[in-house]
Scaffold this motif. Structure first.
Motif, PDB file in Angstrom:
ATOM      1  N   ALA A  95      -6.960  27.573  29.912  1.00  0.00           N
ATOM      2  CA  ALA A  95      -8.776  27.877  29.023  1.00  0.00           C
ATOM      3  C   ALA A  95      -9.822  28.699  29.689  1.00  0.00           C
ATOM      4  CB  ALA A  95      -9.193  26.436  30.638  1.00  0.00           C
ATOM      5  N   ALA A  96     -11.162  28.231  28.929  1.00  0.00           N
ATOM      6  CA  ALA A  96     -11.489  29.703  29.451  1.00  0.00           C
ATOM      7  C   ALA A  96     -13.577  28.482  28.988  1.00  0.00           C
ATOM      8  CB  ALA A  96     -12.406  29.938  27.226  1.00  0.00           C
ATOM      9  N   LEU A  97     -14.139  29.296  29.626  1.00  0.00           N
ATOM     10  CA  LEU A  97     -15.350  29.334  30.204  1.00  0.00           C
ATOM     11  C   LEU A  97     -16.204  29.640  28.833  1.00  0.00           C
ATOM     12  CD1 LEU A  97     -17.728  27.417  31.146  1.00  0.00           C
ATOM     13  CD2 LEU A  97     -17.871  29.966  33.133  1.00  0.00           C
ATOM     14  N   ASP A  98     -16.861  28.911  28.165  1.00  0.00           N
ATOM     15  CA  ASP A  98     -17.826  29.617  27.081  1.00  0.00           C
ATOM     16  C   ASP A  98     -19.573  29.574  28.012  1.00  0.00           C
ATOM     17  OD1 ASP A  98     -20.097  29.318  24.987  1.00  0.00           O
ATOM     18  OD2 ASP A  98     -18.595  28.390  23.479  1.00  0.00           O
TER      19      ASP A  98
ATOM     20  N   LEU B 178     -22.275  30.859  26.825  1.00  0.00           N
ATOM     21  CA  LEU B 178     -23.160  30.610  25.298  1.00  0.00           C
ATOM     22  C   LEU B 178     -23.696  29.043  25.423  1.00  0.00           C
ATOM     23  CD1 LEU B 178     -22.772  32.994  22.294  1.00  0.00           C
ATOM     24  CD2 LEU B 178     -24.051  33.486  24.512  1.00  0.00           C
ATOM     25  N   ARG B 179     -22.564  28.529  25.798  1.00  0.00           N
ATOM     26  CA  ARG B 179     -22.684  26.340  25.388  1.00  0.00           C
ATOM     27  C   ARG B 179     -22.461  25.696  26.726  1.00  0.00           C
ATOM     28  NH1 ARG B 179     -19.966  25.141  19.668  1.00  0.00           N
ATOM     29  NH2 ARG B 179     -20.897  26.541  18.344  1.00  0.00           N
ATOM     30  N   HIS B 180     -22.036  26.867  27.768  1.00  0.00           N
ATOM     31  CA  HIS B 180     -21.679  26.002  29.032  1.00  0.00           C
ATOM     32  C   HIS B 180     -21.014  25.054  29.284  1.00  0.00           C
ATOM     33  CE1 HIS B 180     -26.008  27.711  31.216  1.00  0.00           C
ATOM     34  NE2 HIS B 180     -25.382  28.289  30.396  1.00  0.00           N
ATOM     35  N   GLU B 181     -19.971  25.373  28.359  1.00  0.00           N
ATOM     36  CA  GLU B 181     -18.878  24.814  27.750  1.00  0.00           C
ATOM     37  C   GLU B 181     -17.068  24.639  28.636  1.00  0.00           C
ATOM     38  OE1 GLU B 181     -20.081  22.048  23.862  1.00  0.00           O
ATOM     39  OE2 GLU B 181     -18.921  23.817  23.914  1.00  0.00           O
ATOM     40  N   VAL B 182     -16.207  24.277  28.678  1.00  0.00           N
ATOM     41  CA  VAL B 182     -15.462  24.415  28.729  1.00  0.00           C
ATOM     42  C   VAL B 182     -14.451  24.114  27.520  1.00  0.00           C
ATOM     43  CG1 VAL B 182     -13.183  24.549  30.070  1.00  0.00           C
ATOM     44  CG2 VAL B 182     -15.297  24.813  31.660  1.00  0.00           C
ATOM     45  N   VAL B 183     -13.338  24.966  27.449  1.00  0.00           N
ATOM     46  CA  VAL B 183     -12.655  25.087  26.156  1.00  0.00           C
ATOM     47  C   VAL B 183     -11.172  24.762  26.937  1.00  0.00           C
ATOM     48  CG1 VAL B 183     -11.966  25.772  23.830  1.00  0.00           C
ATOM     49  CG2 VAL B 183     -14.243  26.294  24.474  1.00  0.00           C
ATOM     50  N   LEU B 184     -10.784  23.761  26.383  1.00  0.00           N
ATOM     51  CA  LEU B 184      -9.670  23.266  27.244  1.00  0.00           C
ATOM     52  C   LEU B 184      -8.424  23.789  26.072  1.00  0.00           C
ATOM     53  CD1 LEU B 184      -9.589  19.599  28.553  1.00  0.00           C
ATOM     54  CD2 LEU B 184     -10.020  21.880  29.642  1.00  0.00           C
TER      55      LEU B 184
ATOM     56  N   ARG C 277     -13.892  20.420  24.512  1.00  0.00           N
ATOM     57  CA  ARG C 277     -14.923  21.015  24.903  1.00  0.00           C
ATOM     58  C   ARG C 277     -15.030  20.012  26.172  1.00  0.00           C
ATOM     59  NH1 ARG C 277     -17.205  25.564  22.745  1.00  0.00           N
ATOM     60  NH2 ARG C 277     -15.966  26.689  21.464  1.00  0.00           N
ATOM     61  N   VAL C 278     -15.910  20.790  26.971  1.00  0.00           N
ATOM     62  CA  VAL C 278     -15.765  19.720  28.446  1.00  0.00           C
ATOM     63  C   VAL C 278     -17.858  20.426  28.591  1.00  0.00           C
ATOM     64  CG1 VAL C 278     -16.301  18.883  30.597  1.00  0.00           C
ATOM     65  CG2 VAL C 278     -13.913  19.134  28.987  1.00  0.00           C
ATOM     66  N   THR C 279     -18.915  19.141  28.692  1.00  0.00           N
ATOM     67  CA  THR C 279     -19.940  20.207  28.613  1.00  0.00           C
ATOM     68  C   THR C 279     -20.348  20.605  30.069  1.00  0.00           C
ATOM     69  OG1 THR C 279     -20.615  19.491  26.534  1.00  0.00           O
ATOM     70  CG2 THR C 279     -22.356  19.867  27.716  1.00  0.00           C
ATOM     71  N   LEU C 280     -20.873  21.184  30.266  1.00  0.00           N
ATOM     72  CA  LEU C 280     -21.408  20.885  31.619  1.00  0.00           C
ATOM     73  C   LEU C 280     -22.284  20.690  32.153  1.00  0.00           C
ATOM     74  CD1 LEU C 280     -18.669  23.830  33.038  1.00  0.00           C
ATOM     75  CD2 LEU C 280     -18.733  21.658  33.290  1.00  0.00           C
ATOM     76  N   SER C 281     -23.039  20.880  33.449  1.00  0.00           N
ATOM     77  CA  SER C 281     -24.284  20.728  33.283  1.00  0.00           C
ATOM     78  C   SER C 281     -24.373  22.293  34.297  1.00  0.00           C
ATOM     79  CB  SER C 281     -25.006  19.444  34.815  1.00  0.00           C
ATOM     80  OG  SER C 281     -24.662  20.172  35.767  1.00  0.00           O
ATOM     81  N   GLY C 282     -26.006  22.447  34.278  1.00  0.00           N
ATOM     82  CA  GLY C 282     -27.166  23.976  33.901  1.00  0.00           C
ATOM     83  C   GLY C 282     -26.217  24.573  35.913  1.00  0.00           C
ATOM     84  N   ARG C 283     -25.810  23.586  36.898  1.00  0.00           N
ATOM     85  CA  ARG C 283     -25.570  23.744  38.226  1.00  0.00           C
ATOM     86  C   ARG C 283     -23.864  24.317  38.237  1.00  0.00           C
ATOM     87  NH1 ARG C 283     -28.877  22.112  42.751  1.00  0.00           N
ATOM     88  NH2 ARG C 283     -30.753  22.765  41.908  1.00  0.00           N
ATOM     89  N   GLU C 284     -23.756  22.776  37.377  1.00  0.00           N
ATOM     90  CA  GLU C 284     -22.057  22.932  37.725  1.00  0.00           C
ATOM     91  C   GLU C 284     -21.230  23.625  36.798  1.00  0.00           C
ATOM     92  OE1 GLU C 284     -21.218  18.663  36.738  1.00  0.00           O
ATOM     93  OE2 GLU C 284     -21.029  19.311  34.829  1.00  0.00           O
ATOM     94  N   PHE C 285     -22.165  25.030  35.801  1.00  0.00           N
ATOM     95  CA  PHE C 285     -21.825  25.870  35.219  1.00  0.00           C
ATOM     96  C   PHE C 285     -22.154  27.327  35.647  1.00  0.00           C
ATOM     97  CE2 PHE C 285     -23.306  30.020  32.564  1.00  0.00           C
ATOM     98  CZ  PHE C 285     -22.214  29.612  31.648  1.00  0.00           C
ATOM     99  N   ASP C 286     -23.088  27.389  36.852  1.00  0.00           N
ATOM    100  CA  ASP C 286     -23.332  27.751  37.752  1.00  0.00           C
ATOM    101  C   ASP C 286     -22.527  28.058  38.439  1.00  0.00           C
ATOM    102  OD1 ASP C 286     -26.160  29.186  36.367  1.00  0.00           O
ATOM    103  OD2 ASP C 286     -27.100  27.609  37.082  1.00  0.00           O
ATOM    104  N   LEU C 287     -21.766  26.957  39.096  1.00  0.00           N
ATOM    105  CA  LEU C 287     -21.126  26.908  40.338  1.00  0.00           C
ATOM    106  C   LEU C 287     -19.190  27.647  40.090  1.00  0.00           C
ATOM    107  CD1 LEU C 287     -19.846  26.220  42.868  1.00  0.00           C
ATOM    108  CD2 LEU C 287     -19.851  24.150  42.585  1.00  0.00           C
TER     109      LEU C 287
ATOM    110  N   ILE D 141     -11.751  29.708  42.624  1.00  0.00           N
ATOM    111  CA  ILE D 141     -11.035  28.914  41.417  1.00  0.00           C
ATOM    112  C   ILE D 141      -9.251  28.658  41.545  1.00  0.00           C
ATOM    113  CG2 ILE D 141     -11.021  31.446  40.342  1.00  0.00           C
ATOM    114  CD1 ILE D 141     -12.448  28.134  38.833  1.00  0.00           C
ATOM    115  N   GLY D 142      -9.293  27.842  40.327  1.00  0.00           N
ATOM    116  CA  GLY D 142      -8.082  27.219  40.671  1.00  0.00           C
ATOM    117  C   GLY D 142      -7.681  27.458  39.373  1.00  0.00           C
ATOM    118  N   ALA D 143      -6.177  27.091  38.610  1.00  0.00           N
ATOM    119  CA  ALA D 143      -5.759  27.158  37.763  1.00  0.00           C
ATOM    120  C   ALA D 143      -5.439  26.289  36.768  1.00  0.00           C
ATOM    121  CB  ALA D 143      -4.108  27.197  38.297  1.00  0.00           C
ATOM    122  N   MET D 144      -5.729  26.137  35.448  1.00  0.00           N
ATOM    123  CA  MET D 144      -5.993  24.651  34.799  1.00  0.00           C
ATOM    124  C   MET D 144      -5.212  25.075  33.386  1.00  0.00           C
ATOM    125  SD  MET D 144      -9.954  24.539  33.973  1.00  0.00           S
ATOM    126  CE  MET D 144      -9.560  23.288  33.405  1.00  0.00           C
TER     127      MET D 144
END
Length: 215
Positions: free
Chosen positions: A129-132, A134-140, A145-155, A212-215
């Motif tokens: 996967a990848a962490l976008d 700019l959009r604060h999303e995870v691209v599977l 796409r999975v949208t993250l909150s600000g704190r989830e994205f920062d972590l 960080i784990g494996a996706m």
């Protein structure tokens, strides 16, 4: 991270401090070894003393830049005159910190150098996967796409920036959740990430922290 420092007491203290912050640290105690390890290893950041045995720190820096080593370099030196700092930056250093220094300032400068690596990037790898960024999303891998909150994205970004590092809970709480006093805030947001992305996204290293784990 590569630390090139001939003062073994200081090098040991810094190595322990950086390890506590979640960095993987490789040590070299003279310029020649520092240059060799800088050329043969993969480092995001290099902390480089100026007055080194065998080879001066700026010679090491010049050798790294001639071979197109793009790691961020922080020169850490007792040579603190304006001309010294200018020479260091002109030689290819990304930052210059004068000894003696405060550890909080050193850590802040290192965090800034690590963030700078991501400024021009749009995505950060997360296995398949990848962490976008700019959009604060995870691209599977299947394009969802999975949208993250600000704190989830920062972590998640903090963990993914140094994928081999084990991040202690207290370090994550300080860096990601500095305005929170909750002792379990890190565990809570790890739970949120796992609920959205699967348990494998964050790995628990028992007694040490998270990785960080494996996706």
């Amino acid at each position: 991270m590569l630390l090139v420092e001939d003062d073994r007491e200081l090098a040991g203290m810094l190595s322990e401090l950086l390890a506590d912050e979640g960095y993987e640290v490789e040590l070299a105690h003279d310029g020649q070894r520092g240059l060799h390890r800088g050329l043969t290893g993969h480092h995001d950041v290099i902390i480089l003393d100026r007055r080194l045995p065998v080879m001066d720190g700026l010679e090491v820096l010049a050798g790294l830049r001639r071979r197109a080593v793009t790691a961020r370099v922080l020169v850490l030196s007792a040579l603190g005159e304006l001309t010294d700092r200018v020479h260091g930056l002109d030689a290819g250093a990304d930052d210059y910190l004068v000894k003696p220094f405060e550890t909080d300032e050193l850590l802040a400068r290192l965090r800034a150098l690590c963030r700078r690596d991501l400024d021009g990037a749009e995505c950060l790898p997360l296995g398949t996967a990848a962490l976008d960024l700019l959009r604060h999303e995870v691209v599977l891998s299947r394009g969802e796409r999975v949208t993250l909150s600000g704190r989830e994205f920062d972590l998640l970004r903090t963990l993914a920036q140094r994928p081999k590092a084990i991040h202690p809970r207290e370090a994550l709480r300080t860096h990601v959740f500095a305005d929170s006093t909750g002792e379990s805030i890190v565990d809570t947001y790890v739970y949120y990430l796992r609920r959205k992305l699967g348990r494998e996204v964050v790995k628990t290293v028992h007694g040490l922290g998270y990785q960080i784990g494996a996706m």
